[in-house]
Each structure stands twice: as structure tokens, then as C-alpha cells.
Design a protein around this motif. Structure first.
Motif, PDB file in Angstrom:
ATOM      1  N   TYR A   1      17.121  54.102  34.645  1.00 58.11           N
ATOM      2  CA  TYR A   1      17.145  52.640  34.661  1.00 58.11           C
ATOM      3  C   TYR A   1      18.159  52.178  33.631  1.00 58.11           C
ATOM      4  N   GLY A   2      18.924  51.146  33.970  1.00 57.63           N
ATOM      5  CA  GLY A   2      19.905  50.637  33.035  1.00 57.63           C
ATOM      6  C   GLY A   2      20.122  49.148  33.215  1.00 57.63           C
ATOM      7  N   GLU A   3      20.678  48.530  32.185  1.00 61.69           N
ATOM      8  CA  GLU A   3      21.007  47.107  32.214  1.00 61.69           C
ATOM      9  C   GLU A   3      22.440  46.925  31.732  1.00 61.69           C
ATOM     10  N   ARG A   4      23.138  45.965  32.362  1.00 62.65           N
ATOM     11  CA  ARG A   4      24.533  45.692  32.006  1.00 62.65           C
ATOM     12  C   ARG A   4      24.664  44.248  31.528  1.00 62.65           C
ATOM     13  N   LEU A   5      25.328  44.079  30.379  1.00 63.21           N
ATOM     14  CA  LEU A   5      25.568  42.740  29.853  1.00 63.21           C
ATOM     15  C   LEU A   5      26.634  42.034  30.675  1.00 63.21           C
ATOM     16  N   PRO A   6      26.491  40.746  30.951  1.00 63.97           N
ATOM     17  CA  PRO A   6      27.577  40.012  31.609  1.00 63.97           C
ATOM     18  C   PRO A   6      28.833  40.030  30.731  1.00 63.97           C
ATOM     19  N   THR A   7      29.988  40.166  31.354  1.00 62.67           N
ATOM     20  CA  THR A   7      31.236  40.152  30.597  1.00 62.67           C
ATOM     21  C   THR A   7      31.552  38.725  30.147  1.00 62.67           C
ATOM     22  N   MET A   8      32.542  38.606  29.259  1.00 65.56           N
ATOM     23  CA  MET A   8      32.949  37.283  28.804  1.00 65.56           C
ATOM     24  C   MET A   8      33.527  36.464  29.953  1.00 65.56           C
ATOM     25  N   SER A   9      34.229  37.120  30.872  1.00 64.52           N
ATOM     26  CA  SER A   9      34.766  36.397  32.033  1.00 64.52           C
ATOM     27  C   SER A   9      33.645  35.896  32.922  1.00 64.52           C
ATOM     28  N   GLU A  10      32.627  36.737  33.128  1.00 62.55           N
ATOM     29  CA  GLU A  10      31.499  36.338  33.966  1.00 62.55           C
ATOM     30  C   GLU A  10      30.682  35.230  33.323  1.00 62.55           C
ATOM     31  N   THR A  11      30.719  35.141  31.996  1.00 64.98           N
ATOM     32  CA  THR A  11      29.927  34.140  31.285  1.00 64.98           C
ATOM     33  C   THR A  11      30.712  32.847  31.053  1.00 64.98           C
ATOM     34  N   TYR A  12      31.922  32.969  30.496  1.00 60.19           N
ATOM     35  CA  TYR A  12      32.660  31.786  30.048  1.00 60.19           C
ATOM     36  C   TYR A  12      33.975  31.561  30.790  1.00 60.19           C
ATOM     37  N   GLY A  13      34.333  32.423  31.724  1.00 58.04           N
ATOM     38  CA  GLY A  13      35.615  32.262  32.413  1.00 58.04           C
ATOM     39  C   GLY A  13      35.753  30.884  33.039  1.00 58.04           C
ATOM     40  N   PHE A  14      36.948  30.294  32.948  1.00 60.28           N
ATOM     41  CA  PHE A  14      37.171  28.937  33.445  1.00 60.28           C
ATOM     42  C   PHE A  14      38.433  28.918  34.290  1.00 60.28           C
ATOM     43  N   TYR A  15      38.246  28.884  35.599  1.00 59.61           N
ATOM     44  CA  TYR A  15      39.344  28.865  36.563  1.00 59.61           C
ATOM     45  C   TYR A  15      40.282  30.060  36.353  1.00 59.61           C
ATOM     46  N   LEU A  16      39.696  31.258  36.312  1.00 56.78           N
ATOM     47  CA  LEU A  16      40.477  32.492  36.259  1.00 56.78           C
ATOM     48  C   LEU A  16      40.896  32.851  37.685  1.00 56.78           C
ATOM     49  N   PHE A  17      42.192  32.888  37.938  1.00 52.54           N
ATOM     50  CA  PHE A  17      42.669  33.149  39.285  1.00 52.54           C
ATOM     51  C   PHE A  17      42.641  34.643  39.586  1.00 52.54           C
ATOM     52  N   ASN A  18      42.008  34.997  40.701  1.00 52.57           N
ATOM     53  CA  ASN A  18      41.947  36.383  41.157  1.00 52.57           C
ATOM     54  C   ASN A  18      42.947  36.545  42.299  1.00 52.57           C
ATOM     55  N   ARG A  19      44.027  37.245  42.028  1.00 58.63           N
ATOM     56  CA  ARG A  19      45.073  37.394  43.035  1.00 58.63           C
ATOM     57  C   ARG A  19      44.602  38.239  44.218  1.00 58.63           C
ATOM     58  N   ASN A  20      43.536  38.996  44.013  1.00 61.53           N
ATOM     59  CA  ASN A  20      43.040  39.850  45.082  1.00 61.53           C
ATOM     60  C   ASN A  20      42.527  39.032  46.263  1.00 61.53           C
ATOM     61  N   ASP A  21      41.622  38.089  45.990  1.00 62.22           N
ATOM     62  CA  ASP A  21      41.065  37.286  47.086  1.00 62.22           C
ATOM     63  C   ASP A  21      41.596  35.856  47.113  1.00 62.22           C
ATOM     64  N   GLY A  22      42.411  35.487  46.113  1.00 56.65           N
ATOM     65  CA  GLY A  22      43.027  34.172  46.125  1.00 56.65           C
ATOM     66  C   GLY A  22      42.116  33.039  45.699  1.00 56.65           C
ATOM     67  N   TYR A  23      41.080  33.319  44.914  1.00 59.50           N
ATOM     68  CA  TYR A  23      40.140  32.295  44.464  1.00 59.50           C
ATOM     69  C   TYR A  23      40.226  32.117  42.952  1.00 59.50           C
ATOM     70  N   ASP A  24      39.930  30.899  42.501  1.00 64.24           N
ATOM     71  CA  ASP A  24      39.685  30.643  41.083  1.00 64.24           C
ATOM     72  C   ASP A  24      38.229  30.990  40.780  1.00 64.24           C
ATOM     73  N   TYR A  25      37.992  31.633  39.636  1.00 60.64           N
ATOM     74  CA  TYR A  25      36.644  32.059  39.265  1.00 60.64           C
ATOM     75  C   TYR A  25      36.169  31.287  38.036  1.00 60.64           C
ATOM     76  N   ILE A  26      34.891  30.860  38.081  1.00 58.47           N
ATOM     77  CA  ILE A  26      34.256  30.172  36.970  1.00 58.47           C
ATOM     78  C   ILE A  26      33.029  30.970  36.548  1.00 58.47           C
ATOM     79  N   GLY A  27      32.853  31.126  35.236  1.00 58.73           N
ATOM     80  CA  GLY A  27      31.717  31.876  34.715  1.00 58.73           C
ATOM     81  C   GLY A  27      30.416  31.093  34.819  1.00 58.73           C
ATOM     82  N   ASN A  28      29.353  31.726  34.352  1.00 62.98           N
ATOM     83  CA  ASN A  28      28.027  31.127  34.400  1.00 62.98           C
ATOM     84  C   ASN A  28      27.321  31.436  33.084  1.00 62.98           C
ATOM     85  N   VAL A  29      27.082  30.394  32.287  1.00 63.82           N
ATOM     86  CA  VAL A  29      26.496  30.598  30.956  1.00 63.82           C
ATOM     87  C   VAL A  29      25.024  30.982  31.037  1.00 63.82           C
ATOM     88  N   ASN A  30      24.430  30.914  32.235  1.00 63.22           N
ATOM     89  CA  ASN A  30      23.013  31.223  32.387  1.00 63.22           C
ATOM     90  C   ASN A  30      22.763  32.607  32.974  1.00 63.22           C
TER      91      ASN A  30
END
Length: 339
Positions: A130-159
Motif C-alpha cells: 500500500y502506498g500514498e503519493r503527495l500531489p505535485t506542486m503543479s497539481e496543487t497550484y499550477g495556473f494555466y500550465l499549457f500541456n503541448r501533448n493534448d493542447g489544454y491549459d491545466y489548473i491545479g486544485n488546492v483541495n
């Protein structure tokens, strides 16, 4: 960061090792856009923030007998994340009012592995964990990070909560002086899997972007698959190595997860002659039709390519010179993970 590790004095059939570590990261990513005919626009895509993580790991290798061994290990991490006051925090509060300035998360893991010698030529290993993974800083606080792979802007989630994982695998290894065959099968169940989903009512920031995705904890995801490796010493001068891998991954709605390669195989024939070595390699994969269209994936055809490598050893100079040709027959192809 800093870490320390060591081994305790042998306690009977127990060999105990430990590790403790601590690290601190501070991140800030900023950009200024200059729209034609308008005022410059300043934005922090990684708001000024820091994370301190302290962890402790303990492992015990226990020899029940000459043919049976058990390994148990556990780890715990405590993470404190801080978000600095300022424009970065103000940006996030557009989506998450009253965004906390500090958060703390606890992540733990434990594993148990049994190794059993079966006769003189086979080893079986069973693992559960059994294991647990901490959310990354991008997953938590990222603000309109563009992902060239799928062409979307990504926003994190502080919750976001930690991602969990229950896993198990079984492996069998058969070996002689001339042959070794290893087969492994695994299954993973991941509650609170962190995945980005399309936000329908949010406009993208990057010109031409397909939309906006926001990270969230979905109910679960599953991974299953296995691999097989064959190592055969055909003669003192020839060796054959074959590796096959396959993985299936789905989310809680049984939709395939993105960036999962199809069944793939690499076969290598190695030859040694005096100071020369030659290696012929065939790399192949089946078509991948288990795709995630929302990630911009499309089906990819199967392929097979040949690679050739060789080298010469200057023994007196202790110098090894290698060279090779990738894709000898210039086959047109692309792997599923190429984008």
C-alpha cells in the motif's frame, strides 16, 4: 535536502536498514504576455510557494530458511506546503476562495515481499503493498500550465488529497547455466487517483488551446499487466535477450487512461568475436486502440524496426568504441508515446 541511512547490527536472521531524509523546495514560475495593442499581462503559472517534506523509512530482510526470505518495509512522509501572499494566491482564489496559506499532508506506505526457492532452478516472489503519493506542486497550484501533448491549459486544485495505491504482483524465475526466464504479473488499485478533467465553463489562456483541464481526485483507477524476460546463452559467443511488456489502465468509468503503451517486445542477439562485439535488435509493438480521446490520443498502428550496433575494444588502451544504426531499413513508424 539532506538524508542519512544505515544498517542495524544483525539481529538473528533479521537484517534491518533505515533511512531518514528531509528536503525543501521553493518554486516560482512567472510570465508576461504582450497582446498587440493592449497592456502587458503578468501571470504566475507557478505561484510563489514552498514545500518541506520529512520522511523515515525502515526495512527488514528476514531469512526464514536458506530457501525462504521475507522483506517488509514501511515509510512515512509529512509534508508542509506554504503559499505566499501576493498575485499568485490572488489568482488561485478566483477558482478557490479562501485558499489556505498552509496545508499539511501525511503519506505512508508499506510493503511485504516473500521470496521462495522452488527446487534448484526456480524462484517465486509474491508482493503486496500500500502506498500514498503527495500531489505535485503543479497539481496543487499550477495556473494555466499549457500541456503541448493534448493542447489544454491545466489548473491545479488546492483541495487535492493524497493518491492511494493497493498493489500486488507475482513473479516466477526459472534459471539454469544457459537459460533464465522471468515472468511477472501485477495489479494496482488506486483510490483517489489524481487526474485532470475538462472544465466546461472555463476559457483557456493560451491562444489556440483546446480548453482547460482541472486536476481532481477521481474515485479510482486500475492498472494490470505483466512482463516476461528471456535470457539465453546460446554459446560462449552468442546471447539472446527477449523482453515483452503489456499494461492495461482504466479510470473509474472504465475509460482507458492516456499514455499507456501497447504490448511491446524487444529481441536482441549479441555476439562477441575476439575484440569485436555486434548486436542485432528488433523492436516491435502491436497497435494501440485502447486510447483516451479527451487527452488528444489517436490509435497507433503496430510496427517493427531493426537496429544494429557494434563495437571494438582496444585492450591495451582500455578504450571501447561503439557505433550503431537505428531503424536500419528506414521504416516509417511512430510509437504510441511519441507526440
Amino acid at each position: 535536502g539532506i538524508f542519512g541511512e544505515g544498517n542495524l547490527r544483525q539481529l538473528g536472521n533479521h537484517a534491518i536498514s533505515f533511512r531518514t531524509d528531509f528536503y525543501y523546495n521553493h518554486v516560482l514560475a512567472e510570465m508576461t504576455m504582450y497582446p498587440e495593442g493592449e497592456s502587458p499581462m503578468y501571470m504566475q503559472t507557478w505561484p510563489s510557494s514552498g514545500r518541506a517534506v520529512g520522511g523515515f523509512y525502515l526495512a527488514d530482510n528476514y531469512s526464514i530458511s536458506a530457501s525462504t526470505k521475507v522483506r517488509a518495509d514501511a515509510r512515512i512522509d509529512l509534508a508542509f506546503t506554504s503559499l505566499d501572499d501576493g498575485i499568485g494566491k490572488d489568482q488561485l482564489e478566483v477558482f478557490y476562495p479562501n485558499t489556505p496559506s498552509t496545508t499539511s499532508l501525511l503519506a505512508s506506505s508499506f510493503n511485504l515481499r516473500l521470496q521462495q526457492l522452488l527446487g534448484k532452478s526456480m524462484i517465486a516472489e509474491v508482493h503486496a503493498g500500500y502506498g500514498e503519493r503527495l500531489p505535485t506542486m503543479s497539481e496543487t497550484y499550477g495556473f494555466y500550465l499549457f500541456n503541448r501533448n493534448d493542447g489544454y491549459d491545466y489548473i491545479g486544485n488546492v483541495n487535492l488529497q493524497t493518491e492511494k495505491s493497493w498493489s500486488g504482483d507475482l513473479s516466477l524465475t526459472y534459471f539454469t547455466n544457459a537459460l533464465q526466464v522471468s515472468v511477472t504479473g501485477f495489479y494496482k488499485y488506486l483510490p483517489d487517483y489524481i487526474f485532470a478533467k475538462t472544465a466546461q465553463n472555463v476559457l483557456p489562456m493560451t491562444p489556440g488551446a483546446n480548453g482547460v483541464k482541472v486536476y481532481e481526485n477521481i474515485s479510482f483507477a486500475t492498472f494490470a499487466g505483466g512482463d516476461m524476460t528471456i535470457l539465453s546463452n546460446l554459446s560462449p559467443a552468442f546471447r539472446l535477450v527477449n523482453t515483452t511488456k503489456y499494461t492495461v489502465a482504466k479510470d473509474d468509468s472504465k475509460t482507458p487512461l492516456p499514455l499507456i503503451p501497447p504490448l511491446s517486445n524487444i529481441t536482441t542477439l549479441q555476439c562477441w568475436r575476439n575484440l569485436w562485439n555486434i548486436q542485432v535488435e528488433c523492436e516491435a509493438a502491436l497497435p494501440q486502440e485502447k486510447i483516451n480521446p479527451s487527452f488528444g490520443e489517436d490509435t497507433t498502428p503496430g510496427y517493427a524496426v531493426m537496429n544494429l550496433r557494434g563495437g571494438y575494444t582496444f585492450r591495451k588502451q582500455r578504450l571501447l568504441v561503439n557505433g550503431g544504426i537505428e531503424n536500419v531499413f528506414d521504416t516509417y513508424y511512430h510509437a504510441h508515446l511519441d507526440w
